[in-house]
Motif scaffolding. Sequence first.
Motif, PDB file in Angstrom:
ATOM      1  N   THR A  41       0.838  -1.191   0.000  1.00 49.49           N
ATOM      2  CA  THR A  41       0.000   0.000   0.000  1.00 49.49           C
ATOM      3  C   THR A  41       0.877   1.245   0.000  1.00 49.49           C
ATOM      4  O   THR A  41       1.689   1.437   0.905  1.00 49.49           O
ATOM      5  N   ALA A  42       0.729   2.055  -1.010  1.00 52.85           N
ATOM      6  CA  ALA A  42       1.518   3.299  -1.129  1.00 52.85           C
ATOM      7  C   ALA A  42       3.011   3.004  -1.029  1.00 52.85           C
ATOM      8  O   ALA A  42       3.763   3.753  -0.408  1.00 52.85           O
ATOM      9  N   GLY A  43       3.412   1.883  -1.644  1.00 54.18           N
ATOM     10  CA  GLY A  43       4.827   1.538  -1.667  1.00 54.18           C
ATOM     11  C   GLY A  43       5.351   0.933  -0.389  1.00 54.18           C
ATOM     12  O   GLY A  43       6.535   0.641  -0.286  1.00 54.18           O
ATOM     13  N   ILE A  44       4.480   0.731   0.606  1.00 50.94           N
ATOM     14  CA  ILE A  44       4.905   0.135   1.881  1.00 50.94           C
ATOM     15  C   ILE A  44       4.478  -1.321   1.907  1.00 50.94           C
ATOM     16  O   ILE A  44       3.285  -1.638   1.831  1.00 50.94           O
ATOM     17  N   LYS A  45       5.428  -2.218   2.006  1.00 54.58           N
ATOM     18  CA  LYS A  45       5.122  -3.649   1.996  1.00 54.58           C
ATOM     19  C   LYS A  45       4.617  -4.065   3.374  1.00 54.58           C
ATOM     20  O   LYS A  45       5.148  -3.668   4.391  1.00 54.58           O
ATOM     21  N   GLY A  46       3.598  -4.894   3.375  1.00 51.87           N
ATOM     22  CA  GLY A  46       3.036  -5.381   4.625  1.00 51.87           C
ATOM     23  C   GLY A  46       2.300  -6.682   4.396  1.00 51.87           C
ATOM     24  O   GLY A  46       2.595  -7.427   3.461  1.00 51.87           O
ATOM     25  N   LYS A  47       1.330  -6.948   5.250  1.00 51.60           N
ATOM     26  CA  LYS A  47       0.573  -8.190   5.170  1.00 51.60           C
ATOM     27  C   LYS A  47      -0.883  -7.900   5.472  1.00 51.60           C
ATOM     28  O   LYS A  47      -1.196  -7.126   6.369  1.00 51.60           O
ATOM     29  N   GLN A  48      -1.766  -8.498   4.692  1.00 54.99           N
ATOM     30  CA  GLN A  48      -3.187  -8.400   4.983  1.00 54.99           C
ATOM     31  C   GLN A  48      -3.716  -9.788   5.318  1.00 54.99           C
ATOM     32  O   GLN A  48      -3.295 -10.791   4.729  1.00 54.99           O
ATOM     33  N   THR A  49      -4.617  -9.850   6.265  1.00 56.38           N
ATOM     34  CA  THR A  49      -5.164 -11.110   6.732  1.00 56.38           C
ATOM     35  C   THR A  49      -6.654 -11.155   6.453  1.00 56.38           C
ATOM     36  O   THR A  49      -7.372 -10.178   6.698  1.00 56.38           O
ATOM     37  N   VAL A  50      -7.117 -12.284   5.932  1.00 49.01           N
ATOM     38  CA  VAL A  50      -8.525 -12.469   5.616  1.00 49.01           C
ATOM     39  C   VAL A  50      -9.076 -13.584   6.501  1.00 49.01           C
ATOM     40  O   VAL A  50      -8.531 -14.697   6.522  1.00 49.01           O
ATOM     41  N   GLN A  51     -10.138 -13.300   7.229  1.00 45.89           N
ATOM     42  CA  GLN A  51     -10.825 -14.315   8.034  1.00 45.89           C
ATOM     43  C   GLN A  51     -11.732 -15.127   7.111  1.00 45.89           C
ATOM     44  O   GLN A  51     -12.580 -14.586   6.416  1.00 45.89           O
ATOM     45  N   VAL A  52     -11.519 -16.442   7.088  1.00 48.62           N
ATOM     46  CA  VAL A  52     -12.322 -17.313   6.234  1.00 48.62           C
ATOM     47  C   VAL A  52     -13.034 -18.339   7.096  1.00 48.62           C
ATOM     48  O   VAL A  52     -12.738 -18.512   8.286  1.00 48.62           O
ATOM     49  N   SER A  53     -13.959 -19.064   6.498  1.00 45.79           N
ATOM     50  CA  SER A  53     -14.684 -20.100   7.228  1.00 45.79           C
ATOM     51  C   SER A  53     -15.074 -21.211   6.266  1.00 45.79           C
ATOM     52  O   SER A  53     -15.072 -21.027   5.041  1.00 45.79           O
ATOM     53  N   GLY A  54     -15.404 -22.350   6.823  1.00 42.71           N
ATOM     54  CA  GLY A  54     -15.822 -23.487   6.011  1.00 42.71           C
ATOM     55  C   GLY A  54     -16.278 -24.619   6.895  1.00 42.71           C
ATOM     56  O   GLY A  54     -16.093 -24.595   8.119  1.00 42.71           O
ATOM     57  N   TYR A  55     -16.853 -25.631   6.266  1.00 41.81           N
ATOM     58  CA  TYR A  55     -17.404 -26.758   7.010  1.00 41.81           C
ATOM     59  C   TYR A  55     -16.457 -27.949   7.076  1.00 41.81           C
ATOM     60  O   TYR A  55     -16.741 -28.930   7.763  1.00 41.81           O
ATOM     61  N   LEU A  56     -15.337 -27.879   6.356  1.00 41.12           N
ATOM     62  CA  LEU A  56     -14.411 -28.999   6.309  1.00 41.12           C
ATOM     63  C   LEU A  56     -13.021 -28.539   6.753  1.00 41.12           C
ATOM     64  O   LEU A  56     -12.515 -27.516   6.289  1.00 41.12           O
ATOM     65  N   ALA A  57     -12.417 -29.327   7.647  1.00 37.71           N
ATOM     66  CA  ALA A  57     -11.051 -29.038   8.115  1.00 37.71           C
ATOM     67  C   ALA A  57     -10.356 -30.359   8.393  1.00 37.71           C
ATOM     68  O   ALA A  57     -10.995 -31.345   8.786  1.00 37.71           O
ATOM     69  N   SER A  58      -9.042 -30.398   8.207  1.00 37.90           N
ATOM     70  CA  SER A  58      -8.267 -31.620   8.458  1.00 37.90           C
ATOM     71  C   SER A  58      -6.861 -31.258   8.898  1.00 37.90           C
ATOM     72  O   SER A  58      -6.335 -30.202   8.528  1.00 37.90           O
ATOM     73  N   ASP A  59      -6.249 -32.166   9.686  1.00 37.15           N
ATOM     74  CA  ASP A  59      -4.850 -31.985  10.068  1.00 37.15           C
ATOM     75  C   ASP A  59      -3.906 -32.632   9.066  1.00 37.15           C
ATOM     76  O   ASP A  59      -2.704 -32.686   9.290  1.00 37.15           O
ATOM     77  N   ASP A  60      -4.452 -33.126   7.958  1.00 39.81           N
ATOM     78  CA  ASP A  60      -3.659 -33.716   6.880  1.00 39.81           C
ATOM     79  C   ASP A  60      -3.803 -32.812   5.661  1.00 39.81           C
ATOM     80  O   ASP A  60      -4.891 -32.693   5.086  1.00 39.81           O
ATOM     81  N   ALA A  61      -2.719 -32.158   5.264  1.00 44.06           N
ATOM     82  CA  ALA A  61      -2.787 -31.191   4.163  1.00 44.06           C
ATOM     83  C   ALA A  61      -3.184 -31.848   2.849  1.00 44.06           C
ATOM     84  O   ALA A  61      -3.792 -31.198   1.987  1.00 44.06           O
ATOM     85  N   ASP A  62      -2.884 -33.120   2.683  1.00 44.95           N
ATOM     86  CA  ASP A  62      -3.264 -33.807   1.455  1.00 44.95           C
ATOM     87  C   ASP A  62      -4.772 -34.001   1.381  1.00 44.95           C
ATOM     88  O   ASP A  62      -5.362 -33.977   0.301  1.00 44.95           O
ATOM     89  N   VAL A  63      -5.419 -34.182   2.531  1.00 43.60           N
ATOM     90  CA  VAL A  63      -6.877 -34.289   2.561  1.00 43.60           C
ATOM     91  C   VAL A  63      -7.507 -32.976   2.088  1.00 43.60           C
ATOM     92  O   VAL A  63      -8.483 -32.980   1.328  1.00 43.60           O
ATOM     93  N   VAL A  64      -6.950 -31.847   2.539  1.00 43.62           N
ATOM     94  CA  VAL A  64      -7.449 -30.538   2.104  1.00 43.62           C
ATOM     95  C   VAL A  64      -7.340 -30.404   0.586  1.00 43.62           C
ATOM     96  O   VAL A  64      -8.269 -29.937  -0.086  1.00 43.62           O
ATOM     97  N   ARG A  65      -6.219 -30.829   0.030  1.00 38.55           N
ATOM     98  CA  ARG A  65      -6.045 -30.776  -1.431  1.00 38.55           C
ATOM     99  C   ARG A  65      -7.078 -31.659  -2.137  1.00 38.55           C
ATOM    100  O   ARG A  65      -7.683 -31.251  -3.144  1.00 38.55           O
TER     101      ARG A  65
END
Length: 307
Positions: A209-233
């Motif tokens: 933003t205006a030449g200043i590098k930073g980080k933006q965070t987006v709050q998301v939600s969903g009905y499915l979650a897993s501790d196995d990243a391959d399951v998410v894929r």
Amino acid sequence: MVRFEDLALFIRTAACGSFTKAAREANLLPGQVSAAIQRLERDLDIRLFARSTRSLRLTDEGERYLPYAREAIDLLHAGRDELRRNDGALSGTLLIAAPSDLGRNVLLPWLGEFRRAHPRLEVRLQLSDQNADVFRDPVDVAIRYGTIDDASFVALPLAPDNRRVLVASPAYLEQCGMPRSLDDLKNHSCLLWQLGGRLYDKWGFPADTAGIKGKQTVQVSGYLASDDADVVRRWAVAGEGIAYKSWLDVRADVAAGRLMVVLPEQPGEAAPLQLICPHRRQFSPAVRGLHAFLLARLAQVPAAGSE
């Protein structure tokens, strides 16, 4: 006299916290591991483990002795590797820890190719999205995403420019529509990853933003979650929602049309891939060979957005 095999089993048992688990990893019977520990305790004239019917833990003496045992094993391995270095052939056992998705879908065929090129080398692959503790767990190297700030590790880059990307299946996007901005993610079913009881439902993106590098965070939600990243894929491929994944993990799905990149103009969070060693003394010929091999393979993978 202390035996090399007994020291190795002591280190493995300390990492596993169980004679049975240590025996399974070493392809031995639990009684053989127990006998080795008793023999070592007798040779040292100390008690290394406090045992009960339900638990096994290191004694204070065992805790103090463990780093010396590790150093002795490392030195013996280094001496063996030095003697074998001149013949140019990799040998011995290489224990590798890697994330589930990357391990199954990217590393698996490559490691088979690497081992066939070195028939005297035995490769053991441990897959988990829990970060392996290279000081305590019975592994030689860990392959890990993210920036490593801990100076106690030695980190060798494998894919320093890798990033995360938003992906979804064509079927999901046809049914639910293509998000037009990061704010639109709030209106979509997002596929979440969890680890250690923590749900990762805040997705970070680089911002300028205006030449200043930073980080933006987006709050998301969903009905499915897993501790196995391959399951998410796999859920993403099945059309269950939008996932935020490492490009290395989803590149093949995107190339095959199973997934599409969402908001391709939005850069994703950096996810550099590293090969981790506890210290440089463990840079055996096998570790150096593996690093060079993976570096060459990953250099051939196009960056996100270039295909």
